[in-house]
Structure formats: C-alpha cells, structure tokens
Design a protein around this motif. Structure first.
Motif, PDB file in Angstrom:
ATOM      1  N   ARG A 184      11.783 -23.912   8.117  1.00 43.13           N
ATOM      2  CA  ARG A 184      11.454 -22.995   7.016  1.00 43.13           C
ATOM      3  C   ARG A 184      10.681 -21.807   7.583  1.00 43.13           C
ATOM      4  O   ARG A 184       9.978 -21.939   8.582  1.00 43.13           O
ATOM      5  CB  ARG A 184      10.585 -23.697   5.958  1.00 43.13           C
ATOM      6  N   ILE A 185      10.795 -20.666   6.900  1.00 40.67           N
ATOM      7  CA  ILE A 185      10.092 -19.457   7.351  1.00 40.67           C
ATOM      8  C   ILE A 185       9.552 -18.698   6.145  1.00 40.67           C
ATOM      9  O   ILE A 185      10.217 -18.612   5.097  1.00 40.67           O
ATOM     10  CB  ILE A 185      11.020 -18.558   8.217  1.00 40.67           C
ATOM     11  N   LEU A 186       8.335 -18.172   6.285  1.00 40.97           N
ATOM     12  CA  LEU A 186       7.714 -17.358   5.240  1.00 40.97           C
ATOM     13  C   LEU A 186       7.099 -16.122   5.866  1.00 40.97           C
ATOM     14  O   LEU A 186       6.003 -16.172   6.430  1.00 40.97           O
ATOM     15  CB  LEU A 186       6.626 -18.161   4.513  1.00 40.97           C
ATOM     16  N   PRO A 187       7.816 -14.992   5.823  1.00 38.49           N
ATOM     17  CA  PRO A 187       7.192 -13.747   6.258  1.00 38.49           C
ATOM     18  C   PRO A 187       6.518 -13.085   5.059  1.00 38.49           C
ATOM     19  O   PRO A 187       7.029 -13.133   3.951  1.00 38.49           O
ATOM     20  CB  PRO A 187       8.391 -12.907   6.726  1.00 38.49           C
ATOM     21  N   GLY A 188       5.360 -12.491   5.273  1.00 36.98           N
ATOM     22  CA  GLY A 188       4.672 -11.891   4.131  1.00 36.98           C
ATOM     23  C   GLY A 188       3.841 -10.695   4.506  1.00 36.98           C
ATOM     24  O   GLY A 188       3.483 -10.496   5.671  1.00 36.98           O
ATOM     25  N   ILE A 189       3.562  -9.894   3.510  1.00 32.29           N
ATOM     26  CA  ILE A 189       2.725  -8.725   3.703  1.00 32.29           C
ATOM     27  C   ILE A 189       1.961  -8.487   2.409  1.00 32.29           C
ATOM     28  O   ILE A 189       2.444  -8.838   1.319  1.00 32.29           O
ATOM     29  CB  ILE A 189       3.596  -7.500   4.083  1.00 32.29           C
ATOM     30  N   ASN A 190       0.761  -7.983   2.502  1.00 35.81           N
ATOM     31  CA  ASN A 190       0.011  -7.627   1.308  1.00 35.81           C
ATOM     32  C   ASN A 190      -0.590  -6.241   1.524  1.00 35.81           C
ATOM     33  O   ASN A 190      -1.404  -6.048   2.424  1.00 35.81           O
ATOM     34  CB  ASN A 190      -1.082  -8.668   1.032  1.00 35.81           C
ATOM     35  N   VAL A 191      -0.173  -5.316   0.700  1.00 38.27           N
ATOM     36  CA  VAL A 191      -0.534  -3.905   0.881  1.00 38.27           C
ATOM     37  C   VAL A 191      -1.495  -3.504  -0.236  1.00 38.27           C
ATOM     38  O   VAL A 191      -1.207  -3.715  -1.414  1.00 38.27           O
ATOM     39  CB  VAL A 191       0.740  -3.030   0.835  1.00 38.27           C
ATOM     40  N   SER A 192      -2.643  -2.939   0.140  1.00 38.52           N
ATOM     41  CA  SER A 192      -3.664  -2.587  -0.862  1.00 38.52           C
ATOM     42  C   SER A 192      -3.989  -1.101  -0.830  1.00 38.52           C
ATOM     43  O   SER A 192      -4.042  -0.490   0.235  1.00 38.52           O
ATOM     44  CB  SER A 192      -4.962  -3.354  -0.596  1.00 38.52           C
ATOM     45  N   VAL A 193      -4.232  -0.581  -2.014  1.00 39.27           N
ATOM     46  CA  VAL A 193      -4.706   0.795  -2.149  1.00 39.27           C
ATOM     47  C   VAL A 193      -5.979   0.741  -2.990  1.00 39.27           C
ATOM     48  O   VAL A 193      -6.028   0.059  -4.012  1.00 39.27           O
ATOM     49  CB  VAL A 193      -3.639   1.700  -2.802  1.00 39.27           C
ATOM     50  N   VAL A 194      -7.007   1.449  -2.523  1.00 41.32           N
ATOM     51  CA  VAL A 194      -8.288   1.482  -3.222  1.00 41.32           C
ATOM     52  C   VAL A 194      -8.570   2.913  -3.638  1.00 41.32           C
ATOM     53  O   VAL A 194      -8.504   3.824  -2.826  1.00 41.32           O
ATOM     54  CB  VAL A 194      -9.423   0.983  -2.292  1.00 41.32           C
ATOM     55  N   ASP A 195      -8.868   3.087  -4.922  1.00 39.57           N
ATOM     56  CA  ASP A 195      -9.278   4.401  -5.421  1.00 39.57           C
ATOM     57  C   ASP A 195     -10.790   4.355  -5.620  1.00 39.57           C
ATOM     58  O   ASP A 195     -11.286   3.842  -6.625  1.00 39.57           O
ATOM     59  CB  ASP A 195      -8.549   4.697  -6.736  1.00 39.57           C
ATOM     60  N   ARG A 196     -11.540   4.837  -4.619  1.00 42.25           N
ATOM     61  CA  ARG A 196     -13.003   4.720  -4.639  1.00 42.25           C
ATOM     62  C   ARG A 196     -13.623   5.413  -5.859  1.00 42.25           C
ATOM     63  O   ARG A 196     -14.607   4.957  -6.403  1.00 42.25           O
ATOM     64  CB  ARG A 196     -13.593   5.341  -3.373  1.00 42.25           C
ATOM     65  N   ASN A 197     -13.024   6.525  -6.256  1.00 46.21           N
ATOM     66  CA  ASN A 197     -13.627   7.282  -7.362  1.00 46.21           C
ATOM     67  C   ASN A 197     -13.589   6.515  -8.675  1.00 46.21           C
ATOM     68  O   ASN A 197     -14.573   6.463  -9.406  1.00 46.21           O
ATOM     69  CB  ASN A 197     -12.913   8.633  -7.532  1.00 46.21           C
ATOM     70  N   SER A 198     -12.436   5.914  -8.954  1.00 48.10           N
ATOM     71  CA  SER A 198     -12.322   5.186 -10.220  1.00 48.10           C
ATOM     72  C   SER A 198     -12.760   3.734 -10.065  1.00 48.10           C
ATOM     73  O   SER A 198     -12.936   3.022 -11.047  1.00 48.10           O
ATOM     74  CB  SER A 198     -10.873   5.232 -10.719  1.00 48.10           C
ATOM     75  N   GLY A 199     -12.924   3.277  -8.818  1.00 41.45           N
ATOM     76  CA  GLY A 199     -13.283   1.876  -8.575  1.00 41.45           C
ATOM     77  C   GLY A 199     -12.099   0.938  -8.719  1.00 41.45           C
ATOM     78  O   GLY A 199     -12.258  -0.272  -8.716  1.00 41.45           O
ATOM     79  N   GLN A 200     -10.894   1.483  -8.854  1.00 41.70           N
ATOM     80  CA  GLN A 200      -9.710   0.623  -9.027  1.00 41.70           C
ATOM     81  C   GLN A 200      -9.135   0.204  -7.669  1.00 41.70           C
ATOM     82  O   GLN A 200      -9.200   0.966  -6.699  1.00 41.70           O
ATOM     83  CB  GLN A 200      -8.620   1.373  -9.781  1.00 41.70           C
ATOM     84  N   PHE A 201      -8.572  -0.983  -7.613  1.00 43.32           N
ATOM     85  CA  PHE A 201      -7.792  -1.388  -6.441  1.00 43.32           C
ATOM     86  C   PHE A 201      -6.600  -2.221  -6.910  1.00 43.32           C
ATOM     87  O   PHE A 201      -6.683  -2.947  -7.893  1.00 43.32           O
ATOM     88  CB  PHE A 201      -8.642  -2.168  -5.436  1.00 43.32           C
ATOM     89  N   LYS A 202      -5.494  -2.059  -6.212  1.00 36.78           N
ATOM     90  CA  LYS A 202      -4.277  -2.821  -6.527  1.00 36.78           C
ATOM     91  C   LYS A 202      -3.641  -3.253  -5.226  1.00 36.78           C
ATOM     92  O   LYS A 202      -3.772  -2.588  -4.189  1.00 36.78           O
ATOM     93  CB  LYS A 202      -3.269  -1.957  -7.300  1.00 36.78           C
ATOM     94  N   SER A 203      -2.879  -4.340  -5.299  1.00 36.48           N
ATOM     95  CA  SER A 203      -2.164  -4.843  -4.126  1.00 36.48           C
ATOM     96  C   SER A 203      -0.749  -5.208  -4.523  1.00 36.48           C
ATOM     97  O   SER A 203      -0.471  -5.503  -5.682  1.00 36.48           O
ATOM     98  CB  SER A 203      -2.851  -6.093  -3.581  1.00 36.48           C
ATOM     99  N   ARG A 204       0.122  -5.216  -3.532  1.00 37.80           N
ATOM    100  CA  ARG A 204       1.508  -5.630  -3.781  1.00 37.80           C
ATOM    101  C   ARG A 204       1.925  -6.537  -2.631  1.00 37.80           C
ATOM    102  O   ARG A 204       1.791  -6.177  -1.463  1.00 37.80           O
ATOM    103  CB  ARG A 204       2.368  -4.376  -3.878  1.00 37.80           C
ATOM    104  N   PRO A 205       2.430  -7.745  -2.960  1.00 32.79           N
ATOM    105  CA  PRO A 205       2.911  -8.638  -1.909  1.00 32.79           C
ATOM    106  C   PRO A 205       4.301  -8.244  -1.445  1.00 32.79           C
ATOM    107  O   PRO A 205       4.930  -7.345  -2.010  1.00 32.79           O
ATOM    108  CB  PRO A 205       2.943 -10.000  -2.607  1.00 32.79           C
ATOM    109  N   ALA A 206       4.791  -8.948  -0.448  1.00 33.27           N
ATOM    110  CA  ALA A 206       6.129  -8.683   0.082  1.00 33.27           C
ATOM    111  C   ALA A 206       7.205  -9.062  -0.926  1.00 33.27           C
ATOM    112  O   ALA A 206       7.014  -9.944  -1.756  1.00 33.27           O
ATOM    113  CB  ALA A 206       6.327  -9.489   1.366  1.00 33.27           C
TER     114      ALA A 206
END
Lengths: 444, 547
Positions: B213-235
């Motif tokens: 079995r194989i599981l390749p993955g990635i998690n990409v994050s963007v942080v908006d310091r001004n608004s304090g928001q952060f979001k991520s998206r998996p592979a």
C-alpha cells in the motif's frame, strides 16, 4: 518480565554509551508488560497479554544523526547496534533542526507513577472483573460489553553527556457499556488509575446498568442552545481539545493560539477567569513521568491561569529560534474544580441537559477550535432541579473556548477516561449555559 | 544488491524518530535489511506445523498461525527540509486456537520452533481459561483447504526498492512548487506499507501473501496575518493498494472536473497538485461564507468515499450489529430484524453497494483474508434494499449463511484477527451522465470536493460531513467558492435522497489508511469507490464562528 529495574537499565545503557566512537550518542531502553480482557454479549470475547523490550541508539556527527535498534542485550549485540547507528549517521544528511543531547538533569524526587498493586494484576483478576460486570447485567435484562486493560512499563534514557533518566509506570483502564435487551436504553461508566485499588469496576458496572435502565424510551427534544451538566468524562472530552498548545504552530499563524497580526496569545484572557488548567508530573491522582523523551525535566506549570494563556509548549529547537526557554509537553492535564456534585448542579438547573459522555468528536474549524460530536449512553432532560426523563441523543457544534466562556459551575474533579482515549486528565464536571446542540440523533 | 551498495544508492539511512502510527512491536530498521527475506516459505511452513501440532496435542480442535513481517517507510518533509525518514520492521507470529469451543490467542516475536511451541501453549491456556465464561461454542463456517497457495498485490514498481533520494527529491520539488505559488507552509510525506503474511491452518491451508500500500500526501497552508485567518488543503491523492507507479502522474489519469479543478484516478501528479493546492487555499480564505439551508449536493468521489465508509461500511458490519463493538465503536441501526424483512428501504432504487476484497488497486485487496478464506465480492445494498452484512467464519451461521465473506483482518501478527470492513463501494449509475451534466441540472446546490471534517453517531445514523473545496451551484452553473460548509442528515434519509449517479467513466477510489476499531484498537486500510452522485434537499449548516 519486561520491566527492568533502574540498576539493570543503567548497566545496559552504560555499556552502550561505552561503545561509542561518534561525536555523541544517546540511547533509550523501553519495556512493557500488558494484559487485557474484552467482553460483549454477556460473554468474554478476547483476552491476552503482551511483552516487549527494545533498545534504540542514536549516534551523531555534527548535525548528522542515525538511529538503530535491537532487542538482544549481549555485549556483541550492543556493540553491533552502536556501530550500525554510527554508520547510518555518517550517511545521513545534515538535519538543520538537530539539537545536541542534554547533560544530566534534575528530576524532583521519586516518581509517583508506579503501583505494586497494579503490577500484580493477574488473568484471574481480569476474569473476575468481567464476571462481576456480566453477572448483574444478566439478572436485569441488560447486556454488558466492557474492556479492562492494565500495563506495567519502564523508560530509560542515557547519553554521552552524562544524562541518565529512568521511570517506571503502571496503569489500568476500565470501561463498560450496558444496553437494555429491548435496545432502547444504554448506559456507560469507567474508571482509570495508576493504582488499581482506586477503581471499582463492579460499582461502575452498576452505575452503567442503572443508566441503561433509566434511559429507556427517550423522548425527542428540539435542538438548540441548552444549559448542560457535563459529567467529568464529557467535560474532559471537550477541555482536552484546547490543550494542543504548540508554540511553533502559534508563532507560524496556524493555531487558535496565534495572535492576529503575529505572535501568540500568551497573556491573553481567552476563557472565564475561574478556569485554571495546569500540568504537574507529581500530582497524586494523575501522576506522569517526570521527564520527556529527550530527557528534559517536567515541572508543575500553568497552562491557563485565571482564564489567561500562561504558557505554550516550546520544543528545544523552536525555543532556540525564539530565544526563550524550552517548555516540554506536559504528561497530564489538571483543571481545578469546585465543590459541587452532579446532584448539586442538577438541583440548581431550571431547564437543562445532563450528559454522561460524548462520542465521535472531530474538528470542524481549527481557527475557532469548533468541534462536532454527539452525546451517548445516558442523556437526560433536567427540569426544575430534577431529572425529568431520558432524551434522544444530540449532535453538538461547539468550541471549548466558547464553552468555557459560558461556565456556570465547576464540579468535583475526577481522573477521567475519555471517549476515544485516555489523555491522563484530572478534570471536573461542570455546568455550562448556551451549549449548542445542532441536531437530533435516533441512535441509542 | 549488497547492503552497503543499497545505502549508498539511497544516499540516506534510517534517521531520527517521531510519533507515527506504528505497531508497538515495530522497530526502526535500515532500508537494506527490509529487502532481505527473513525466512523462506518452507521454513515458515515448518514453523507453522510446529504450532499446529503443538496446539492439537494440547486439545485444540482448530488452530491458525500467522507468521507476519510488517514493513513501513515514512519520508517526511516540510518546505526545504527533510524532517524524517523512518523505516520500521515488525516480525513475529500470532497463533489462534479453539479449545472447548472457545477462542484463545497468543503472539510472540520469538519465531523459533521452541518460541512457536510456547506461544501455542499460551494460546491454548487462554482458551481454556476463557471457556469458563463461554455461553455457546464457537461455530466456524466451512472453508476449503487451499493447500500451498500465494498472492501478491499486482504492483509494477516496488516502492521499497525506489531510492529514498528519489522520494525526497519528489517531495521537496512539490514543496517548492507550493511555495512558488504562494503557500506559507507546506508539509509532504510518502508512507509505505508492505505486509508479508504467511497463514497456515489446521484445515490444510498454507497461504503466502505479499501486500503493498502507498499513501503520498501534502498539506499546503496559507496564513493571512492581517485577518488572522489560516486555511489548509490536503493532497488530492488517494491511498491505494499499488506500487510506486501510483506516482507516475500519467496524463490519462487526470480528470478535469466542474469548477476547473484537476483530480486524479489511477496515478497521481504530486508536484502539479501542490501548485494547485496553493492557489486554491488562497481562494478558500476569501471565499463566501455559506448561507445555511437546503441544497442539492453534488458529491465528488474524493469526498463521497468517506460518507460511504461511515454510513454504509460500518453499519453493515455484523459484529457491530451483534453488539461486539458496543463498548467502543458502537452498534448499528441496521439491526437483524430490518435485514430479515428483505425489504428494508436503505436508500433510493439507484443505490447499489457492494463489498469487494478483490478490487484491483484498492487498499483492502488480498487473495485470502486473515483466517484463510478466499476473498470475493458480494452485495450489501441492492436497488436500495439491505440484502447482506459483512461477516466472518464464526458469524455467518448467525445469518443463516454457509460461507464466510472473507473480511477477517488483523493489523499485525501480534493482534488477534477479527471482522473488518471490506472495500465497500457505491456502484456507478446506469444512465450515461457526466459530472458537468449533473451540475447543469442543479438549480440551487453545492459541489463538494475531497473529504474533510466527519462525525457520525454510535449506531451510524446521524452524521455531519464537511469537505475541502465547496463550489456554489446556481441555475446549473458553478458560481464560485464557498466556505464554512457542513451537511447534516441521517443515513437512511440521505441515501433515499440520492437522485442521480454518474456512469462508470467517472468511477474512482478513495480510501482510509487507518480506520480504527476494536479494543485494544486496531487499524485497517480500506477503499471506497463511487462516481459523482447527486443528493437532493440536504440540510447545510454554516460552521463559521466568531471568538
């Protein structure tokens, strides 16, 4: 027997260190003896024991490190594993986050994590627990399903800078679910301790039977915001969700503990001022190892004090980057409670919901620490200071931060078993206003 | 290949340690040793016979032996750094017996004739102790004796043989792509599993299997310091039962979906996905917060697999129905009386769900299960009606069947095997419909891509699911991205609202690499297939909060 004494462990680790030709070496020795019994349908389904000892060796040259392990302990094998770790370290790339091992640390006295009583648990004891739980169920038209597991383990660490650390620990966890045979009622209870004499599986089974019988034929209540009385397990299930207090994540801006515009929320008031949460490896009821995996000493330390964030956890690398002292992760979490019993809190409630436990709690939004999950195994409607009738289970959508800003009353503390694990918590029951239930579940 | 040559070729060895989901018996080991067999088949057979004979001589009426070698490899990076490379190996034997009509089990890493014999003796002793509480003797469904047989995951490229440097280079290139496209943080990893399992039973089966079995993955994050928001998206990858060829990223395996997003079928392009993820995460931060209410949902297979897993896979497990999981994972609303009617309305007539342990590329595919039953495919829901459960040898007699479904599994040699979920999949629709055509027919809806938040009650009835990408559908057109979306329903109502399923051309697998169940808890890997499907009038809530 996989639990070596302090002297036995030190002797092996000293030999390992003596074989080193690298810039430095650190070795860990861990062992575990465990046993369990599981029952369902008023009959034992599985039981077993397991045992394991393992030696891990990490050698390093500059910032290049290599790890090898072995579970043979003659001199030739010990030297072999050291040579292998050195070979791997020479081949490894530099790790910019590598931190050299620590020198000898001071750990404040004898650990409280071991109980001889627990260490002596036998298969016969486990079988009796199952029997004492199944027998009363079968006489009351109720079906028992439960699980008891006990463990004895030790951890030891030594390095070429003179550090040696050793700790041994025992633990026992018991959970039981009783379901009425007509399928309309379910009750749950649990017990966990370092010392098995501090739990009472028979009493827990009786409580679960009573809850099951009393929760038959639940009525539906409209979803909405309710005052809730949370038994300690339910409290702990939500409180634990706010304790992932990693400083690096906060500094990077991707944590509830990140401050808008940069930095962390250390020093900010985030919940009701009666909320005090701390970690303390020497706590009598929920002791933890006095040191963490890299040998740093744990100490009593506030996490939330008077509703204000007191500390976040800094690993040694991140602490060096931020020019602050490292703060090792705690081995337990203790929330100060009050004197109110569950009965007191029910008496003080005009309209509300009593929650035995929660289930399947999962994150919805990491930014606001919003979580969803359900009540389970004993949910009751409170009216004018009394339990009026059982109610159908609810789904909630709530943040522990919002919840602890809506704190009404703190109850007594208890060492808790949570719904999907044991976070080593000593947490009070509590009464909360305006808790958000978003839908109904017909599940019993 | 010599050990040193291999290490030089890989350029790296085992290093460091981190918290990873490993068996308590798994030990770090260097890569070259992972590729060296420990025992050949004849040695395993001889050892298995020691256990079978020992148990029989002590009164066992049935015995099975599993000699297992479980290999894992983790390659973990963030931004420009290699965070960890860990290779682990766990080797030992588990022996299960029936004595006095009662199960007993014991395991040991001492895989020598003497160690095996002692382990068999412990298993017999445990069975004898437990038999005092046994109400009814265990009844095993008959299964053929297969003799000496073998099975292997049909891989093209053994991922354990691919040099670690190649994996590191791929992950760092993906990280670089995400950062180039505007990500603030990116984590990526490749996780490999190889189960080398030898099974023998007192009924005459000797089964050798090699599962990958194989599981390749990635998690990409963007942080908006001004608004304090952060979001991520998996592979947008899926964990699969394949070799390293899954990372070939072939053009023919790329799918352009409604909303212009690229998804993947039988192979995956990690670098391309990392770049798209960064761009999409930026959009997620500025997306419109959803207006709560009823919507028609168009659920993409990368999302729908999890809803299938939770609301169809788990409630059709017979051990849950019978109460064996009552204290932990829960029971099931699909009680036997519902199944006995043979007309319980689980879903709309379009809903056909099969369990299949033979599906090529799936996580759960094996030739034989962990109690030596040849694997197969069978119906669970047919034309919307509950027709069967998932059951193993000691359960099928309870539902009046003579043959196990072949879905018994243990996460390692050191754990006892029990009923686990097979690959459970929604069959593609018979009507020729593409996702674009499906979206075109929706007036007010949301198109959801990739699994996100999930929670379901202990009888698998009331649920709430989130997702990763949400696109508003208005009058047949994708209008833009939404956020703060979760939908709630109960299982039966939800599957009865299934109004349309795309055809076979859109069928793909998603899956769970670590599905937990049992006490002590064990992990299982399982895939779920579907085509994009439409569900009408589902309650959507807004999960946005202000603190």
């Amino acid at each position: 027997m996989a639990v070596l004494s302090k002297d036995e462990a030190e002797q092996i680790l000293k030999k390992v260190i003596g074989f080193s030709k690298a810039d430095g070496i650190q070795a860990t020795l861990n062992g575990n003896d465990g046993g369990n019994i599981r029952y369902a349908r008023n009959s034992v389904s599985t039981s077993g024991e397991d045992s394991n000892v393992n030696l891990g060796v990490q050698s390093y040259f500059g910032k290049k490190a290599g790890t090898a392990t072995i579970n043979e302990f003659d001199d030739a094998s010990l030297e072999k594993v050291v040579r292998r770790s050195e070979e791997l370290a020479q081949l490894a790339p530099e790790n910019p986050e590598f931190m050299e091992p620590l020198p000898q640390q001071t750990y404040g006295g004898e650990s409280k994590t071991w109980s001889e009583t627990t260490a002596k648990i036998t298969p016969e004891y486990r079988a009796k627990v199952a029997s004492d739980s199944i027998s009363p169920a079968s006489t009351k038209d109720v079906t028992a399903a439960g699980f008891l597991e006990d463990s004895r383990n030790f951890n030891a660490l030594a390095n070429s800078k003179g550090l040696f650390a050793y700790n041994k620990a025992t633990g026992v966890n018991f959970t039981v679910t009783m379901r009425t045979n007509d399928g309309t009622g379910s009750g749950w209870a649990a017990g966990t301790a370092t010392d098995v004499s501090k739990i009472n599986p028979s009493l827990a089974s009786k409580i679960a039977i009573d809850k099951a019988l009393n929760s038959r034929n639940a009525k539906a209540l409209e979803p909405g915001k309710y005052t809730v009385v949370l038994e300690s397990s339910a409290s702990a299930d939500l409180v634990r969700l706010m304790l992932n207090m990693n400083a690096r994540q906060a500094d990077e801006g991707r944590s509830f503990y990140s401050k808008k515009g940069g930095g962390t929320k250390i020093g900010e008031k985030i919940v009701d001022e009666r909320v005090n949460i701390y970690t303390d490896p020497w706590h009598e009821d929920v002791p933890a190892s006095p040191w963490v995996g890299d040998g740093q000493a744990r100490k009593k330390m506030d996490l939330i004090k008077g509703g204000v964030v007191s500390n976040l956890f800094y690993d040694r690398y991140w602490a060096a980057q931020k020019n602050v002292a490292p703060v090792p992760f705690g081995g337990n979490s203790i929330m100060e409670g009050g004197t109110a019993s569950i009965e007191d809190m029910i008496k003080d409630t005009k309209k509300g919901v009593l929650v035995t436990r929660f289930w399947y709690i999962r994150p919805v939004d990491p930014q606001t620490l919003l979580f969803t999950g359900l009540t389970r195994d004993g949910t009751f409607y409170i009216e004018n200071g009394k339990i009026k009738h059982p109610i159908k289970n609810f789904r909630f959508n709530e943040s522990p931060i919002i919840m602890l800003n809506n704190l009404e009353t703190l109850g007594k503390q208890e060492r808790v078993v949570t719904s999907e694990g044991n976070p080593n918590g000593f947490i009070p029951s509590m009464k909360i206003r305006d808790f958000t239930f978003s839908s109904l579940s017909d599940a019993v | 290949m010599k050990r040193r040559e291999f290490i030089q070729l890989t350029g790296l060895g085992a290093a460091g340690a981190m918290m990873l989901p490993l068996s308590s018996h798994a030990n770090p080991v260097e890569v070259s040793l992972m590729l060296t067999p420990i025992l050949d088949i004849q040695q395993k057979k001889q050892l298995a016979d020691v256990a079978l004979n020992a148990a029989k001589s002590m009164g066992a009426t049935y015995t099975d032996v599993r000699i297992g070698r479980y290999l894992n490899q983790f390659v973990v990076t963030r931004e420009k750094k290699v965070q960890n490379i860990v290779n682990t190996e766990s080797f030992g034997a588990g022996i299960r017996v029936i004595v006095n009509g009662t199960w007993g089990f014991a395991a040991s890493n001492n895989v020598t004739p003497d160690g095996i014999k002692k382990t068999a003796e412990r298993a017999v002793a445990i069975a004898k102790a437990n038999s005092k509480f046994q109400k009814e003797p265990v009844k095993l469904a008959q299964t053929p004796s297969y003799g000496e047989v073998s099975w292997k995951t049909p891989i093209v490229k053994n991922a354990f043989e691919v040099p670690i440097k190649e994996k590191v280079d791929l992950l760092l290139a993906a990280n670089a792509k995400a950062m180039e496209k505007g990500a603030n943080f990116v984590n990526s990893q490749i996780f490999l599993v190889n189960e080398q399992k030898y099974f023998a039973s007192s009924e005459g089966s000797y089964i050798d299997q090699d599962v990958h079995r194989i599981l390749p993955g990635i998690n990409v994050s963007v942080v908006d310091r001004n608004s304090g928001q952060f979001k991520s998206r998996p592979a947008f990858s899926s964990p699969v039962g394949m070799g390293y060829e899954y990372l070939d990223g072939k053009a023919e395996d790329k799918i352009k979906s409604p909303g212009g997003i690229i998804l993947y079928n039988k192979s995956y392009d990690l670098i391309e996905d990392a770049g798209m993820a960064a761009e999409q995460v930026k959009q997620m931060i500025s997306a419109k917060s959803v207006e709560p209410g009823k919507y028609d949902l168009v659920l993409e297979p990368s999302h729908l697999w999890l809803t299938i897993h939770e609301s169809v896979g788990h409630p059709t497990e017979l051990d849950r129905v019978l109460g064996y999981e009552a204290n932990f994972a829960g029971t099931s609303f699909l009680t036997m009386d519902k199944w006995e009617t043979k007309k319980f309305n689980f879903g709309s007539k379009l809903v056909n769900v099969v369990a299949d342990k033979t599906q090529v590329g799936s996580l759960g595919a094996v030739g034989y299960d962990d109690e030596g039953v040849k694997c197969k495919k069978w119906d669970l829901i047919k034309d919307g009606v509950l027709v069967n459960y998932q059951a193993i040898r000691d359960q099928v007699n309870i539902i009046g069947q003579k043959e196990s479904h072949g879905c018994c599994y243990s996460q390692s040699w050191s754990d006892v095997q029990f009923q686990r979920m097979a690959n459970v999949s929604l069959q593609a629709g018979k009507e020729q419909v593409t996702p674009e055509q499906m979206v075109a027919g929706v007036e007010k809806g949301i198109y959801i891509v990739k699994d996100g938040s999930f929670s379901i009650d202990q009888q698998r009835y009331n649920f709430q699911f989130g997702g990763v990408l949400f696109f508003e559908i208005k009058n047949g057109k994708i209008e833009g991205m939404l956020k703060d979306v979760a939908y709630q329903a109960n299982t039966q109502e939800f599957w009865n609202s299934c109004a349309q399923i795309c055809d076979e051309r859109d069928y793909r697998l998603g899956g769970a690499f670590n599905d937990g169940k049992g006490q002590p808890s064990q992990s299982n890997a399982v895939s779920h297939g579907s085509a994009t499907a439409r569900f009408n009038g589902i309650n959507v809530i807004n999960t946005g909060r202000t603190i």
